[in-house]
Design an enzyme around this catalytic site. Structure first.
Site, PDB file in Angstrom:
ATOM      1  CG  ASN A  71      -2.102  -1.007   0.945  1.00  0.00           C
ATOM      2  OD1 ASN A  71      -2.283  -1.488  -0.179  1.00  0.00           O
ATOM      3  ND2 ASN A  71      -2.845  -1.339   1.988  1.00  0.00           N
ATOM      4  NE  ARG A  97     -12.096  -0.547  -1.217  1.00  0.00           N
ATOM      5  CZ  ARG A  97     -10.881  -1.111  -1.302  1.00  0.00           C
ATOM      6  NH1 ARG A  97     -10.749  -2.276  -1.888  1.00  0.00           N
ATOM      7  NH2 ARG A  97      -9.814  -0.502  -0.801  1.00  0.00           N
TER       8      ARG A  97
HETATM    9  C1  LIG Z   1      -4.351   0.570  -1.735  1.00  0.00           C
HETATM   10  C2  LIG Z   1      -4.637   0.803  -0.302  1.00  0.00           C
HETATM   11  O1  LIG Z   1      -3.960   1.570   0.335  1.00  0.00           O
HETATM   12  N1  LIG Z   1      -5.588   0.113   0.229  1.00  0.00           N
HETATM   13  C3  LIG Z   1      -5.899   0.213   1.635  1.00  0.00           C
HETATM   14  C4  LIG Z   1      -6.726   1.458   1.858  1.00  0.00           C
HETATM   15  O2  LIG Z   1      -7.868   1.342   1.039  1.00  0.00           O
HETATM   16  P1  LIG Z   1      -8.786   2.628   0.820  1.00  0.00           P
HETATM   17  O3  LIG Z   1      -7.942   3.821   0.751  1.00  0.00           O
HETATM   18  O4  LIG Z   1      -9.647   2.318  -0.332  1.00  0.00           O
HETATM   19  O5  LIG Z   1      -9.631   2.602   2.148  1.00  0.00           O
HETATM   20  P2  LIG Z   1     -10.341   3.835   2.852  1.00  0.00           P
HETATM   21  O6  LIG Z   1      -9.607   4.169   4.083  1.00  0.00           O
HETATM   22  O7  LIG Z   1     -10.527   4.907   1.843  1.00  0.00           O
HETATM   23  O8  LIG Z   1     -11.745   3.204   3.186  1.00  0.00           O
HETATM   24  C5  LIG Z   1     -12.210   3.056   4.479  1.00  0.00           C
HETATM   25  C6  LIG Z   1     -13.687   3.364   4.534  1.00  0.00           C
HETATM   26  O9  LIG Z   1     -13.920   4.685   4.088  1.00  0.00           O
HETATM   27  C7  LIG Z   1     -14.997   4.737   3.197  1.00  0.00           C
HETATM   28  N2  LIG Z   1     -14.769   5.824   2.204  1.00  0.00           N
HETATM   29  C8  LIG Z   1     -13.566   5.952   1.602  1.00  0.00           C
HETATM   30  C9  LIG Z   1     -13.364   6.923   0.670  1.00  0.00           C
HETATM   31  C10 LIG Z   1     -14.410   7.807   0.350  1.00  0.00           C
HETATM   32  O10 LIG Z   1     -14.274   8.705  -0.481  1.00  0.00           O
HETATM   33  N3  LIG Z   1     -15.591   7.644   0.975  1.00  0.00           N
HETATM   34  C11 LIG Z   1     -15.795   6.680   1.900  1.00  0.00           C
HETATM   35  O11 LIG Z   1     -16.887   6.557   2.443  1.00  0.00           O
HETATM   36  C12 LIG Z   1     -14.944   3.372   2.537  1.00  0.00           C
HETATM   37  O12 LIG Z   1     -16.194   3.008   2.021  1.00  0.00           O
HETATM   38  C13 LIG Z   1     -14.521   2.478   3.659  1.00  0.00           C
HETATM   39  O13 LIG Z   1     -15.649   2.030   4.367  1.00  0.00           O
HETATM   40  O14 LIG Z   1      -7.100   1.526   3.241  1.00  0.00           O
HETATM   41  C14 LIG Z   1      -7.898   0.447   3.695  1.00  0.00           C
HETATM   42  C15 LIG Z   1      -8.287   0.715   5.130  1.00  0.00           C
HETATM   43  O15 LIG Z   1      -7.193   0.679   5.934  1.00  0.00           O
HETATM   44  C16 LIG Z   1      -7.134  -0.861   3.515  1.00  0.00           C
HETATM   45  O16 LIG Z   1      -7.987  -1.912   3.808  1.00  0.00           O
HETATM   46  C17 LIG Z   1      -6.649  -1.026   2.102  1.00  0.00           C
HETATM   47  O17 LIG Z   1      -5.736  -2.108   2.023  1.00  0.00           O
HETATM   48  C1  LIG Z   2      -8.045  -4.129   0.602  1.00  0.00           C
HETATM   49  C2  LIG Z   2      -6.794  -4.233   0.205  1.00  0.00           C
HETATM   50  O1  LIG Z   2      -6.290  -3.752  -0.918  1.00  0.00           O
HETATM   51  P1  LIG Z   2      -6.972  -2.724  -1.950  1.00  0.00           P
HETATM   52  O2  LIG Z   2      -7.336  -1.501  -1.190  1.00  0.00           O
HETATM   53  O3  LIG Z   2      -5.865  -2.481  -2.918  1.00  0.00           O
HETATM   54  O4  LIG Z   2      -8.129  -3.399  -2.554  1.00  0.00           O
HETATM   55  C3  LIG Z   2      -5.781  -4.930   1.015  1.00  0.00           C
HETATM   56  O5  LIG Z   2      -4.586  -4.713   0.778  1.00  0.00           O
HETATM   57  O6  LIG Z   2      -6.178  -5.720   1.892  1.00  0.00           O
END
Ligand SMILES: CC(=O)N[C@H]1[C@@H](OP(=O)(O)OP(=O)(O)OC[C@H]2O[C@@H](n3ccc(=O)[nH]c3=O)[C@H](O)[C@@H]2O)O[C@H](CO)[C@@H](O)[C@@H]1O
Ligand SMILES: C=C(OP(=O)(O)O)C(=O)O
Length: 925
Positions: free
Chosen positions: A59, A157
């Site tokens: 990540n 997401r």
């Molecule tokens: C590539 C990467 O780094 N992936 C990681 C990143 O994913 P990622 O960045 O996608 O995860 P987020 O922290 O954004 O998501 C967490 C929560 O926030 C919500 N949300 C997010 C964005 C947004 O615009 N609106 C919203 O509501 C999502 O639906 C989710 O329920 O962090 C997650 C949480 O630690 C990890 O599981 C993933 O492995």
């Molecule tokens: C959820 C994961 O990855 P991504 O956000 O890339 O889907 C993960 O690394 O567990």
């Protein structure tokens, strides 16, 4: 060796780069070149020992690779893991014009050659990190066009926070055609601003951090993510000339610069990989060490493991030793509860792997997934290994074992990255062979996980699967082939279409969607399989969402598509939508509705309580209604107690089929397929050519007798009809089982029982028998309703002359010293004294009170209401009271505990099987 590449990294070019002066890894073997579409075959139980090197964080690498686009000139990243997500990210950067060199765990990115601001690559839809380029492109070049991101299928997401945040920095952002179009509104570049994130999203924080680094002025981001990967990114940007304060806290202040230069950075060790290996040591009750690890990045897991009984020590700053060897820790590991949350809370990316461990610990554990709303796909697969897990939405109760694991090897499918890793861990602990398919998910984020485990002594191999290896059985593969043939699926990618279809029909809807999502080109068959699949599995809205995509991608729906669409509407009670789609068939698509479509409409109207409208609709049909249409109307009658109309329809049903035969009405014959001992048998309506047809008829009769004896009726629609109709079930059963129903199924042997499993619409029927002195058997069914997964088990039986049924639903549970289960039942006395027996449960854990909402239970109860008449219920209640001793209730309770989730129903069914023999049931009665 310097290896230049445009889109790929050499699979074997990465050596295990040490983050600091850690001991050399004790690795004697070299990684094997992976076969195409491989599977993992694990022979357990394994004991691990030795030392392993932890790779750089996937990540962090994704974010830093995106950040290189902010920098003029070259940037050099060390310790980049060789995983498929990084390869995809490299492809994305290359497609924009960046030059990339990858060698020995290092990646050099020169972004001076960037000529494009639009990413037009399939990879964007596969990974999450690709979307992060939005921030750098926008801030450096003033505009960007990117696809909506992919990544693990673990729930909703959205990207609203990214987009709102960028707007706060002066961007104009639009969502069109599945892409995000953004440009700096002032025509020059982004400007500093203030933005508070509603939720500390990691990706949004990273994207805004990159964008703000090149914005004009000061940006203040609050309620940001504090994950180590965010800190890593800030470190890299600072080294490249950015001014960033507060990374790792709630608020980050960025003073924008006009340009950044490239720099060099060592990627932080992957805390999730380290955690996975710590859990591997624990689940195998082994002792291993690993480096480099930054303990503060996984302190939550360390504390939990120590609480469970593991010994964890630090031999130097970045080396951890984990031991769960029983003789060393003095017994078994104890279960513990986890609740995922943003850093520094328990990481969601370690939830599935931790759940695998908990299945082998003593006591019960509660796993609450609070970051993503659908990160429980691994549960079903763990259950296949024998794990006792009960799920309600995003909370799972894991019933551990007193004396270590009793998992048994099985054929599994990885549905996402960490879920896949959890299956590997469980496979290491399980007795016998475990095969894991779809391991591409795992390769997205774990560098040579098989090889690393081999080095620790695990018996794990990466094998090329046979053509249908995803199901683990060649015989089953043949069945899949037969299925494809019988359904006339001819499209390119027909295998994938068939997989979507078969997964959906077996209730594995997420897996079906996984295949669908991964298809290179989709046709009407793919869409139809997915729509019908969702509809059958009670996911009406998702079915309609997929349908809505069809005109956008230019695929015209056919008649079968509309069966799925109308079926979905009928399931969700969407009367207006249903009418619209029904009318659109001829109006928009020039398709003539068939009896199936009329049947769906009747079902929709009938179940919405519009029985007169449904009746009128049937009367006005331009084509002759068949048994399907009448059956739908009959269903509505049963639900709404229209006994007279129901009985007149019954008569029509039993005359309509022979009448149709006489008139030689040509219809596509109903076809059922069933696999018995690996051989596929096909049954066509009216065709008696099967060599064992007589034997099979006998079996059907036998089933029908049991069905009636114990009060089961064949179809949910008929279940609520009066006893007067009972004698007619003979005929209905014949029709349903032999003539009309198109279903699939298989016969399997489980625990000495012969189990017939039939998948029909959204129901799974399981019927088992053991032919000994007495006929001991069971029958049960489950189903899914509406958006939520509501499953329930019901049974009824007939005692002597009176029909006295009872519904047993109760549970109690004692966990540790506290008594934290409760059982309630209640009935509702209305005008007609019609009631239901509702059960709700709650538990009290510490300060929180977690339970089902009453509304959900009521919905469930409502279903039951239609099944059991009040008189019966009352009888039943009093019968039960006197009949069931508390001890028995406790027995039963533990088995019936969670009736709500889909997977649980199956699990529970099995529990029942061992508990209730026909004999027992009679005795109890
Ligand atoms: C590539 C990467 O780094 N992936 C990681 C990143 O994913 P990622 O960045 O996608 O995860 P987020 O922290 O954004 O998501 C967490 C929560 O926030 C919500 N949300 C997010 C964005 C947004 O615009 N609106 C919203 O509501 C999502 O639906 C989710 O329920 O962090 C997650 C949480 O630690 C990890 O599981 C993933 O492995
Ligand atoms: C959820 C994961 O990855 P991504 O956000 O890339 O889907 C993960 O690394 O567990």
């Amino acid at each position: 060796m310097a290896l230049f590449f445009n889109t790929t990294i050499s699979p074997t070019s990465k050596s295990f780069t040490c983050y600091h002066s850690s001991p050399e890894p004790q690795i004697s073997k070299t990684p094997q070149k992976p076969p195409e579409n491989p599977i993992f075959k694990i022979k357990g139980p394994s004991t691990l020992s030795g030392h392993i090197t932890i790779s750089g964080s996937k990540n962090s690498s994704l974010a830093l690779l995106a950040a290189t686009l902010c920098c003029s000139g070259s940037s050099l990243l060390h310790n980049v893991p060789n995983v498929s997500d990084i390869k995809a990210m490299a492809s994305i950067l290359s497609s924009l014009g960046a030059k990339i060199e990858a060698f020995d765990g290092k990646m050099m990115v020169d972004s001076d050659g960037i000529r494009k601001v639009e990413v037009d690559l399939e990879e964007m839809k596969k990974i999450r990190g690709g979307f992060f380029v939005l921030g750098p492109l926008l801030s450096r070049f003033g505009e960007a066009v990117v696809d909506l991101p992919g990544g693990c299928n673990i729930g909703k997401r959205p990207v609203d926070l990214y987009l709102r945040g960028l707007s706060a920095l002066g961007a104009h952002v639009e969502l069109r055609e599945g892409k995000v179009w953004a440009h700096a509104a002032n025509g020059r570049g982004l400007v500093g601003g203030r933005f508070r994130l509603d939720y500390p999203s990691v990706g949004a924080t990273e994207t805004l951090l990159m964008a703000a680094s090149l914005a004009d002025g000061v940006t203040v981001l609050s309620n940001v993510a504090k994950e180590p990967e965010v800190v890593d990114l800030a470190r890299f940007l600072r080294d490249s000339g950015a001014s960033i304060e507060g990374a790792g806290t709630d608020t980050i202040v960025i003073r924008g610069k006009s340009w950044l230069h490239g720099s060099e950075c060592v990627i932080t060790p992957d805390r999730i990989e380290a955690g996975t290996f710590m859990l591997a040591a624990a689940i195998t009750r082994s002792c291993i060490s690993m480096s480099p690890v930054i303990p503060s990045h996984i302190s939550c897991l360390i504390h939990k493991l120590m609480k469970a009984g593991c010994r964890i020590s630090q031999s130097d700053q970045h080396t951890l030793k984990v031991s769960a060897v029983p003789t060393y820790i003095g017994g078994n590991l104890s279960g513990f509860d986890i609740r995922t949350s943003p850093f520094p809370g328990f990481p969601t990316d370690l939830q599935p792997q931790t759940m695998a461990l908990l299945t082998t610990c003593s006591g019960s554990s509660l796993v609450e997934e609070c970051v993503f709303d659908k990160r429980m796909s691994h549960v079903r697969e763990l259950q296949k290994l024998g794990a006792k897990i009960q799920v309600c939405e995003s909370t799972a109760l894991v019933l551990g074992k007193q004396n270590g694991s009793s998992l048994r090897g099985s054929h599994l499918v990885a549905s996402d990255l960490r879920g896949g890793a959890s299956l590997i861990l469980a496979g290491l602990a399980a007795e016998g062979i475990t095969e894991i398919n779809d391991i591409a998910h795992i390769d997205r984020g774990y560098e040579n996980i098989d090889w690393k485990l081999q080095c620790l002594g695990a018996d794990i191999e990466r094998l090329a699967p046979n053509a249908c290896g995803y199901l683990g059985k060649l015989e089953l593969g043949k069945w899949v082939h037969a299925y494809i043939g019988k359904n006339g699926i001819k499209a390119d990618g027909f295998i994938e279409n068939a997989l979507v279809d078969i997964y959906a029909k077996c209730g594995s809807i997420e897996k079906a969607f996984g295949v669908f999502q991964g298809m290179k080109s989709r046709d009407v068959f793919s869409y139809t399989a997915m729509i019908v699949g969702y509809a059958m599995n009670g996911e009406a809205q998702r079915a309609l969402d997929i349908f809505a995509e069809m005109p956008i991608v230019g695929i015209k729906p056919d008649e079968v598509t509309f069966v799925g669409v109308l079926f979905a509407c009928s399931h969700a009670g969407m009367v207006d939508e249903g009418w619209k789609h029904f009318k659109d068939m001829s109006r928009v698509y020039n398709l003539e509705p068939q009896t199936e479509h009329y049947g769906c409409m009747v079902d929709l109207l009938g179940h919405a309580g519009l029985t007169s409208e449904a009746e009128q609709f049937v009367e006005n049909m331009p084509i002759e209604p068949d048994a399907f249409v009448w059956g739908a109307l009959l269903g509505a009658c049963s639900v709404y107690g229209k006994v007279e109309l129901g009985e007149s329809i019954m008569k029509k049903i039993v005359t309509v089929e022979p009448a149709m035969k006489e008139r030689k009405v040509k219809k596509t014959p109903g076809c059922s397929l069933i696999e018995v001992n690996g051989v596929v048998h096909e049954f066509r309506k009216g065709n008696k050519s099967h060599p064992n047809v007589e034997e099979l008829k006998k079996l059907l009769k036998e089933m029908a007798i049991h069905l009636r004896t114990y009060g089961f009726v064949c179809s949910k629609q008929e279940a609520g009809l009066s006893h007067k109709c009972l004698e007619k079930f003979d005929m209905v059963e014949e029709i349903l089982l032999e003539e009309v129903v198109t279903c699939s199924g298989k016969v399997v042997e489980e625990n000495g029982l012969e189990v017939v499993e039939i998948y029909r619409h959204n129901e799974v029927w399981r019927w088992g028998r053991k032919l000994g002195k007495r006929d001991v058997g069971f029958l049960r069914w489950r189903r899914k309703l509406g958006k939520r997964n509501i499953g329930f088990l019901r049974w009824r039986r007939k005692l002597r002359k009176r029909n006295i049924g009872f519904l047993g639903v109760r549970w109690r549970r004692k966990l540790g010293k506290r008594n934290i289960g409760a059982v309630r039942w209640r009935r509702k006395l209305g005008k007609r004294n019609i009631g239901f027996l509702g059960v709700r449960w709650r538990r009290k854990l510490g300060k929180r009170n977690i339970g089902f909402t009453w509304g959900e239970m009521e919905e469930e109860a409502w279903e039951e209401e239609h099944m059991v008449s009040w008189g019966e219920m009352e009888e039943e209640a009093s019968e039960e009271e006197h009949m069931v001793s508390w001890g028995e209730m406790e027995e039963e309770a533990s088995e019936e505990e969670h009736r709500v989730s889909w997977g649980d129903m199956e699990e529970k069914a099995w529990e029942e099987e061992h508990r209730v023999s026909w004999g027992d049931m009679e005795e109890k009665a």
